[in-house]
Enzyme design. Sequence first.
Site, PDB file in Angstrom:
ATOM      1  N   ASP A  28       2.544   0.291   9.624  1.00  0.00           N
ATOM      2  CA  ASP A  28       3.572   1.299   9.368  1.00  0.00           C
ATOM      3  C   ASP A  28       3.037   2.700   9.661  1.00  0.00           C
ATOM      4  OD1 ASP A  28       5.101  -0.752   8.335  1.00  0.00           O
ATOM      5  OD2 ASP A  28       4.480  -0.342   6.265  1.00  0.00           O
TER       6      ASP A  28
HETATM    7  N1  URA Z   1       2.234  -4.416   5.185  1.00  0.00           N
HETATM    8  C1  URA Z   1       2.897  -3.267   5.032  1.00  0.00           C
HETATM    9  O1  URA Z   1       3.680  -3.138   4.105  1.00  0.00           O
HETATM   10  N2  URA Z   1       2.672  -2.284   5.916  1.00  0.00           N
HETATM   11  C2  URA Z   1       1.812  -2.371   6.938  1.00  0.00           C
HETATM   12  O2  URA Z   1       1.642  -1.425   7.702  1.00  0.00           O
HETATM   13  C3  URA Z   1       1.134  -3.588   7.085  1.00  0.00           C
HETATM   14  C4  URA Z   1       1.364  -4.590   6.201  1.00  0.00           C
END
Ligand code: URA
Length: 239
Positions: free
Chosen positions: A102
């Site tokens: 993310d």
């Molecule tokens: N899980 C999440 O919530 N975000 C990420 O970036 C990777 C795994």
Amino acid sequence: MERLQKVIAQAGVTSRRKAEKLIQDGQVKVNGETITELGTKVSPSDEIEVNGVPIDKEEPVYFLFYKPTGVISSVNDEKGRKVVTDFFPEIEQRLFPVGRLDYDTSGLIIMTNDGDFANVLMHPKFEIDKRYIAKVKGIPSKRELRNLAHGIELDDGKTAPAKVKLKSLDKKKQTAIIELTIHEGRNRQVRRMFEALGYPVEKLKREGYGYLDLKGLNAGEHRPLTPHEVKQLRNLAVT
Ligand code: URA
């Protein structure tokens, strides 16, 4: 000598499976001759065309990148935000990230131009461990953490068993640091898992991917994977 479909996938044209289809459909030429045989092997000096367009045979390259927060796991962004490839100005090859983190998650992400390798690593059946460190608001009980480890119900189904470790807690601030290792890769999975328990994630970092970790790197830095590490990852994906 390499298999034709592998070379096409490695050049970033498409996945290996789709390359096989292109070959079978008669859309691939080697040295001017249409090839429909899937087992065909080619050497670096062979000229390969897909739909009449010569493929660029790039040397496959592999990097481990420590993505900072505030960066998109993509090769471009319509809104002009920073993307992972902005951190590789010196690399001529067309790199892309293997999977994604993310925008607000930091940590380990592999960058490569080898489409075939990326597809293999991302295939859910290979269950490569991804280790995350989450700072959550609130302090989950042992029982809640055990539930998390067994698998919890999300709107896209129950999560697979995970490894969970409480690393530390701050009673005054009412926060906890928890290590969570999962092998699935659903969208925002770690955040959704903690949210489902009632503990929103304040900070999230991926510290491990298979055998790899972030040792020796600061946020924004990268290093090439060694040939041995690349092999190890390939092995993880076949065992
Ligand atoms: N899980 C999440 O919530 N975000 C990420 O970036 C990777 C795994």
